[in-house]
Scaffold this motif. Structure first.
Motif, PDB file in Angstrom:
ATOM      1  N   ILE A   2       0.858  -1.176   0.000  1.00  0.00           N
ATOM      2  CA  ILE A   2       0.000   0.000   0.000  1.00  0.00           C
ATOM      3  C   ILE A   2       0.890   1.220   0.000  1.00  0.00           C
ATOM      4  CG2 ILE A   2      -1.871   1.168   1.184  1.00  0.00           C
ATOM      5  CD1 ILE A   2      -2.471  -1.436   2.569  1.00  0.00           C
ATOM      6  N   ASN A   3       0.533   2.220  -0.783  1.00  0.00           N
ATOM      7  CA  ASN A   3       1.396   3.385  -0.891  1.00  0.00           C
ATOM      8  C   ASN A   3       1.058   4.441   0.157  1.00  0.00           C
ATOM      9  OD1 ASN A   3       2.681   2.134  -2.927  1.00  0.00           O
ATOM     10  ND2 ASN A   3       1.751   3.286  -4.568  1.00  0.00           N
ATOM     11  N   ASN A   4       0.107   5.293  -0.140  1.00  0.00           N
ATOM     12  CA  ASN A   4      -0.229   6.360   0.795  1.00  0.00           C
ATOM     13  C   ASN A   4      -1.574   6.075   1.423  1.00  0.00           C
ATOM     14  OD1 ASN A   4       2.107   7.808   0.305  1.00  0.00           O
ATOM     15  ND2 ASN A   4       1.255   8.724  -1.534  1.00  0.00           N
ATOM     16  N   GLY A   5      -1.728   4.840   1.895  1.00  0.00           N
ATOM     17  CA  GLY A   5      -3.012   4.267   2.226  1.00  0.00           C
ATOM     18  C   GLY A   5      -3.963   5.059   3.050  1.00  0.00           C
ATOM     19  N   LEU A   6      -3.616   5.469   4.270  1.00  0.00           N
ATOM     20  CA  LEU A   6      -4.640   5.945   5.188  1.00  0.00           C
ATOM     21  C   LEU A   6      -4.472   7.410   5.543  1.00  0.00           C
ATOM     22  CD1 LEU A   6      -4.580   2.827   7.488  1.00  0.00           C
ATOM     23  CD2 LEU A   6      -6.196   3.338   5.661  1.00  0.00           C
ATOM     24  N   ASN A   7      -3.767   8.142   4.726  1.00  0.00           N
ATOM     25  CA  ASN A   7      -3.561   9.572   4.951  1.00  0.00           C
ATOM     26  C   ASN A   7      -2.943   9.837   6.314  1.00  0.00           C
ATOM     27  OD1 ASN A   7      -3.627  12.269   4.157  1.00  0.00           O
ATOM     28  ND2 ASN A   7      -5.616  12.618   5.109  1.00  0.00           N
ATOM     29  N   ASN A   8      -2.098   8.915   6.784  1.00  0.00           N
ATOM     30  CA  ASN A   8      -1.439   9.107   8.060  1.00  0.00           C
ATOM     31  C   ASN A   8      -0.289  10.087   7.894  1.00  0.00           C
ATOM     32  OD1 ASN A   8      -3.036   7.137   9.348  1.00  0.00           O
ATOM     33  ND2 ASN A   8      -1.856   5.589   8.250  1.00  0.00           N
ATOM     34  N   HIS A   9       0.051  10.718   8.990  1.00  0.00           N
ATOM     35  CA  HIS A   9       1.098  11.729   8.936  1.00  0.00           C
ATOM     36  C   HIS A   9       2.417  11.109   9.354  1.00  0.00           C
ATOM     37  CE1 HIS A   9      -2.009  14.743   8.328  1.00  0.00           C
ATOM     38  NE2 HIS A   9      -2.688  14.078   9.232  1.00  0.00           N
ATOM     39  N   SER A  10       2.952  10.283   8.486  1.00  0.00           N
ATOM     40  CA  SER A  10       4.215   9.615   8.777  1.00  0.00           C
ATOM     41  C   SER A  10       5.321  10.645   8.885  1.00  0.00           C
ATOM     42  CB  SER A  10       4.550   8.620   7.670  1.00  0.00           C
ATOM     43  OG  SER A  10       5.880   8.185   7.808  1.00  0.00           O
ATOM     44  N   SER A  11       6.242  10.390   9.838  1.00  0.00           N
ATOM     45  CA  SER A  11       7.392  11.282   9.958  1.00  0.00           C
ATOM     46  C   SER A  11       8.454  10.985   8.919  1.00  0.00           C
ATOM     47  CB  SER A  11       7.994  11.149  11.365  1.00  0.00           C
ATOM     48  OG  SER A  11       8.342   9.807  11.614  1.00  0.00           O
ATOM     49  N   LEU A  12       8.227   9.948   8.138  1.00  0.00           N
ATOM     50  CA  LEU A  12       9.165   9.617   7.062  1.00  0.00           C
ATOM     51  C   LEU A  12       8.792  10.416   5.823  1.00  0.00           C
ATOM     52  CD1 LEU A  12      11.582   7.812   6.294  1.00  0.00           C
ATOM     53  CD2 LEU A  12       9.941   6.135   5.460  1.00  0.00           C
ATOM     54  N   ALA A  13       8.941  11.724   5.902  1.00  0.00           N
ATOM     55  CA  ALA A  13       8.532  12.595   4.799  1.00  0.00           C
ATOM     56  C   ALA A  13       9.530  12.507   3.670  1.00  0.00           C
ATOM     57  CB  ALA A  13       8.419  14.033   5.284  1.00  0.00           C
ATOM     58  N   THR A  14       9.023  12.549   2.440  1.00  0.00           N
ATOM     59  CA  THR A  14       9.891  12.514   1.273  1.00  0.00           C
ATOM     60  C   THR A  14      10.350  13.927   0.959  1.00  0.00           C
ATOM     61  OG1 THR A  14       8.702  10.640   0.387  1.00  0.00           O
ATOM     62  CG2 THR A  14      10.058  11.883  -1.142  1.00  0.00           C
ATOM     63  N   LYS A  15      11.616  14.159   1.121  1.00  0.00           N
ATOM     64  CA  LYS A  15      12.170  15.475   0.859  1.00  0.00           C
ATOM     65  C   LYS A  15      13.442  15.310   0.044  1.00  0.00           C
ATOM     66  CE  LYS A  15      10.467  17.356   5.254  1.00  0.00           C
ATOM     67  NZ  LYS A  15      10.825  17.982   6.532  1.00  0.00           N
ATOM     68  N   GLN A  16      13.859  16.409  -0.540  1.00  0.00           N
ATOM     69  CA  GLN A  16      15.124  16.363  -1.255  1.00  0.00           C
ATOM     70  C   GLN A  16      16.229  16.120  -0.239  1.00  0.00           C
ATOM     71  OE1 GLN A  16      16.430  19.970  -3.135  1.00  0.00           O
ATOM     72  NE2 GLN A  16      17.233  18.835  -4.870  1.00  0.00           N
ATOM     73  N   VAL A  17      17.096  15.141  -0.511  1.00  0.00           N
ATOM     74  CA  VAL A  17      18.136  14.772   0.442  1.00  0.00           C
ATOM     75  C   VAL A  17      19.225  15.833   0.437  1.00  0.00           C
ATOM     76  CG1 VAL A  17      19.812  13.031   1.077  1.00  0.00           C
ATOM     77  CG2 VAL A  17      17.638  12.349   0.080  1.00  0.00           C
ATOM     78  N   LEU A  18      19.503  16.399   1.626  1.00  0.00           N
ATOM     79  CA  LEU A  18      20.528  17.418   1.758  1.00  0.00           C
ATOM     80  C   LEU A  18      21.516  16.996   2.834  1.00  0.00           C
ATOM     81  CD1 LEU A  18      18.281  20.604   1.673  1.00  0.00           C
ATOM     82  CD2 LEU A  18      19.657  19.684  -0.177  1.00  0.00           C
ATOM     83  N   LEU A 119       3.718  -1.449  19.674  1.00  0.00           N
ATOM     84  CA  LEU A 119       3.907  -1.679  18.244  1.00  0.00           C
ATOM     85  C   LEU A 119       4.145  -0.366  17.506  1.00  0.00           C
ATOM     86  CD1 LEU A 119       1.152  -4.380  17.645  1.00  0.00           C
ATOM     87  CD2 LEU A 119       3.619  -4.745  17.629  1.00  0.00           C
ATOM     88  N   ILE A 120       3.423   0.659  17.923  1.00  0.00           N
ATOM     89  CA  ILE A 120       3.612   1.967  17.289  1.00  0.00           C
ATOM     90  C   ILE A 120       4.996   2.515  17.605  1.00  0.00           C
ATOM     91  CG2 ILE A 120       2.826   4.372  17.333  1.00  0.00           C
ATOM     92  CD1 ILE A 120      -0.015   3.280  17.670  1.00  0.00           C
ATOM     93  N   GLN A 121       5.493   2.270  18.818  1.00  0.00           N
ATOM     94  CA  GLN A 121       6.854   2.682  19.150  1.00  0.00           C
ATOM     95  C   GLN A 121       7.870   1.995  18.235  1.00  0.00           C
ATOM     96  OE1 GLN A 121       7.569   1.965  23.324  1.00  0.00           O
ATOM     97  NE2 GLN A 121       5.929   3.350  23.996  1.00  0.00           N
ATOM     98  N   ASN A 124       7.728   3.831  14.929  1.00  0.00           N
ATOM     99  CA  ASN A 124       8.374   5.143  14.996  1.00  0.00           C
ATOM    100  C   ASN A 124       9.893   5.009  15.043  1.00  0.00           C
ATOM    101  OD1 ASN A 124       5.958   6.542  14.923  1.00  0.00           O
ATOM    102  ND2 ASN A 124       5.714   6.526  17.136  1.00  0.00           N
ATOM    103  N   LYS A 125      10.389   4.007  15.791  1.00  0.00           N
ATOM    104  CA  LYS A 125      11.828   3.795  15.860  1.00  0.00           C
ATOM    105  C   LYS A 125      12.376   3.385  14.496  1.00  0.00           C
ATOM    106  CE  LYS A 125      15.519   1.396  18.343  1.00  0.00           C
ATOM    107  NZ  LYS A 125      16.257   1.123  17.102  1.00  0.00           N
TER     108      LYS A 125
END
Length: 648
Positions: A2-18, A119-121, A124-125
């Motif tokens: 599943i890609n962007n399944g549940l509109n969750n606010h994952s902290s793994l944001a896709t950004k340009q790598v700097l 499980l959520i911890q 997140n880790k």
């Protein structure tokens, strides 16, 4: 996945790598050293290449493969994975390593009966560790002087792929906002050509536990492989996951409205374009199933989507079955299509236009009011969304057949020597020959004259609205069948194209509308010249409309009509003599209820009938009249062609 399944606010944001300088990174101390010292230690395999003969030219050519090795090493260092299941000896890519680690970590937690917070911890880790691995890789490349646009784009794309796979599991924020019973399910099964099976299942549920006085969470994730997958099979699987993942993105859309967690399934946003590139050399098919269930005081409902696709090389057939249920709406369609076909853009457009016309005919004729159909505005929108997906699947599978034919070099064996050549001969005659009269235009031929080069198929689409005693349903069917024949020095192709539309109320009331259109073409070819062409086009309409009479508590017939239009054309082109017969007929019978105080059932009847036939003979007829040998040869050849055409 599943890609962007549940509109969750994952902290793994896709950004340009700097480049970053984070003291928490495990490799921050290493970054203090010279780039020439760092790289060989990070990737031992590169030691011989980077040291001691390192040059500026080499640094400027730091390839994607080397970046991938560096990233994989960083993921291995920063992530402490749970014990991995030994599925196969396959060498995981960096992205697969990250995703696989998260999955096995969750499985370990489930085996330990850890509650949802724990499980959520874990999730997140895992996300934090993965972010650190990408950041460290970026830092290292920056210190090596190798963080250019290419490397930045490579890392950003890799991180985005990981994010699209992990987002469905990052539900902590979404769960904190909702305490209504819900359930999300995703199942995917892929079968390889060798018979190995890959099963991926994700299930998440949430509800209020009265005994505990809090919201209870439960979710499970499994990834199973029966057999050993090769690297090529892994790549093919990844391509399927990408396409299915985009479908899941649309299915699991989260509504912004407080009274409904989900936007109704919008098949207009889902697409099946990835079927055009399905890797039949490695895979034989897949099954996917999505579902959401929610219960609250305002809405109780379940959304489901089931899709299966398979390809059978032995029979040169591919098959697609789709079913979606969302509230009162139900969409079903099926496509059985040959894998032998060629590109025919014009014919595809004709078929799509014919489908559109059939759906519109069904919609308009479902009620007396042309402005609104029996499905209503919302029902029409849902029907059109599903119909767009159906047409997209048809186009994608046609493209897959074209690609399959070319890849397997089957076109020369099954196709080009026959249908393609004849199709071009027919097209040239009906478009360029001034003598051609063609079919009558009493009923336009939406299917298109001539021979289609597309793969043969059978397609069915249906949309139903179930509202208790009110159950309108529309069904569209489209098919194409082609055969080749040989008799002596004559060969030929026959083809049938058919489209039909049907509307009724599934026995909740007696109204119905039927329209069938068919186009048939037959040919005779001698010495690569077209000597015979037969065409027929027929349109049949049968409809009845009723109205409920509360006094009799019955539905009473208001209108009944039967209409038939037939056009035929038979052409023989022998010894430069053009012989064409054209025949057209039209029949219509209609009766309409007339309001009358004297008679309860009084109808106005209307009938119409027409028929005409035209024979055209063009050529040097004197040679037939003056030379009996020429005449005898002409009649013999004509008889042979007629016999061949009749036999087919």
């Amino acid at each position: 996945m599943i890609n962007n399944g549940l509109n969750n606010h994952s902290s793994l944001a896709t950004k340009q790598v700097l480049p970053v300088d984070n003291a928490n990174h495990t490799l921050s101390s290493k970054l203090q050293h010279s780039p020439l010292e760092i790289a060989p230690k990070l990737i031992p395999e590169l030691a011989t290449e980077l040291s001691p003969k390192i040059t500026s030219d080499f640094l400027s050519q730091f390839s994607d493969e080397k970046v991938a090795q560096l990233l994989q090493q960083q993921l291995s260092v920063l992530i402490t994975p749970a014990k991995k299941a030994n599925i196969s000896s396959y060498h995981y890519s960096a992205e697969e390593l990250a995703i696989r680690t998260v999955i096995t970590s969750q499985q370990e937690g489930l085996l330990k009966n850890e509650h949802s917070d724990k499980l959520i911890q874990r999730l997140n880790k895992s996300v934090t560790d993965i972010q650190g691995a990408y950041a460290n890789t970026s830092d290292i490349l920056f210190n090596l002087g190798q963080l250019g646009h290419q490397q930045t784009s490579f890392l950003a794309s890799s991180q985005q792929r990981v994010e699209r796979a992990l987002n469905p599991y990052m539900e902590s924020i979404n769960r904190s906002k909702h305490e209504d019973d819900d359930n999300y399910r995703f199942q995917l099964s892929v079968k390889t050509k060798e018979g190995d099976t890959i099963n991926i299942t994700f299930n998440s549920s949430q509800g209020y536990d009265e005994s505990a006085g809090k919201t209870a969470d439960n979710f499970s994730l499994s990834y199973e492989v029966e057999g050993d997958l090769s690297e090529a099979e892994h790549q093919a699987l990844t391509e399927v996951l990408a396409g299915v993942g985009e479908m899941a993105d649309e299915f699991f859309k989260v509504s912004q409205y407080a009274n409904s967690r989900y936007v109704p399934v919008n098949q207009g946003d889902i697409n099946l374009d990835f079927l055009a590139d399905f890797n039949h050399q490695q895979l034989s098919g897949f099954n996917v199933s999505f579902s959401t269930t929610q219960n609250d005081v305002l809405d109780i409902g379940e959304n489901t989507l089931d899709l299966s696709y398979s390809i059978d090389e032995a029979s040169n057939q591919q098959a697609l079955v789709f079913k979606s249920e969302s509230g009162q709406n139900e969409i079903d369609f099926a496509l059985d299509m040959s894998t032998i076909g060629a590109k025919d853009t014009q014919q595809v457009q004709r078929y799509l236009a014919s489908l559109d016309q059939s759906l519109e005919d069904s919609r308009v004729n479902s009620t007396k009011d042309d402005k609104e159909s029996a499905f209503g505005r919302k029902g029409d929108e849902a029907m059109q969304q599903g119909f767009a997906l159906f047409k997209g699947a048809f186009t994608s599978m046609s493209s897959a057949a074209e690609r399959y034919s070319n890849l397997e070099s089957l076109a020369d064996q099954h196709f080009n020597d026959g249908r393609a050549m004849v199709a071009d001969l027919v097209d040239n005659m009906i478009t360029n020959d001034a003598r051609y009269q063609g079919l009558g235009n009493k009923a336009p031929n939406t299917l298109g004259a001539g021979i289609s080069k597309l793969a043969d198929f059978d397609a069915t689409f249906s949309y139903a609205l179930d509202n208790g005693d009110y159950q309108p349903k529309s069904t569209i069917e489209l098919s194409q069948a082609t055969e080749q024949a040989q008799l002596g020095d004559l060969s030929g192709v026959t083809q049938s194209k058919n489209v039909s539309s049907h509307f009724d109320y599934q026995y909740s009331r007696p109204d119905y509308y039927n329209k069938e259109e068919s186009y048939n073409v037959g040919t005779a070819v001698k010495n690569k010249e077209l000597v015979g062409l037969d065409q027929s086009h027929e349109v049949d309409v049968d409809t009845k409309m009723f109205e409920f009479n509360p006094q009799t508590n019955q539905y009473e017939l208001q209108m009944a009509m039967q209409e038939q239009t037939i056009s035929k054309s038979n052409i023989r082109l022998i010894d430069d003599i053009w012989l064409e017969e054209n025949e057209n007929s039209y029949n219509m019978n209609k009766k309409e209820r007339v309001e009358s105080d004297e008679k309860q059932d009084e109808f106005k009847k209307t009938s119409s009938h027409s028929h005409n036939k035209l024979v055209t003979l063009i050529g040097d007829l004197d040679k037939l009249a003056e030379n009996k040998n020429v005449r005898r040869e002409y009649l013999t050849n004509l008889s042979q062609v007629n016999f061949f055409m009749d036999k087919k």
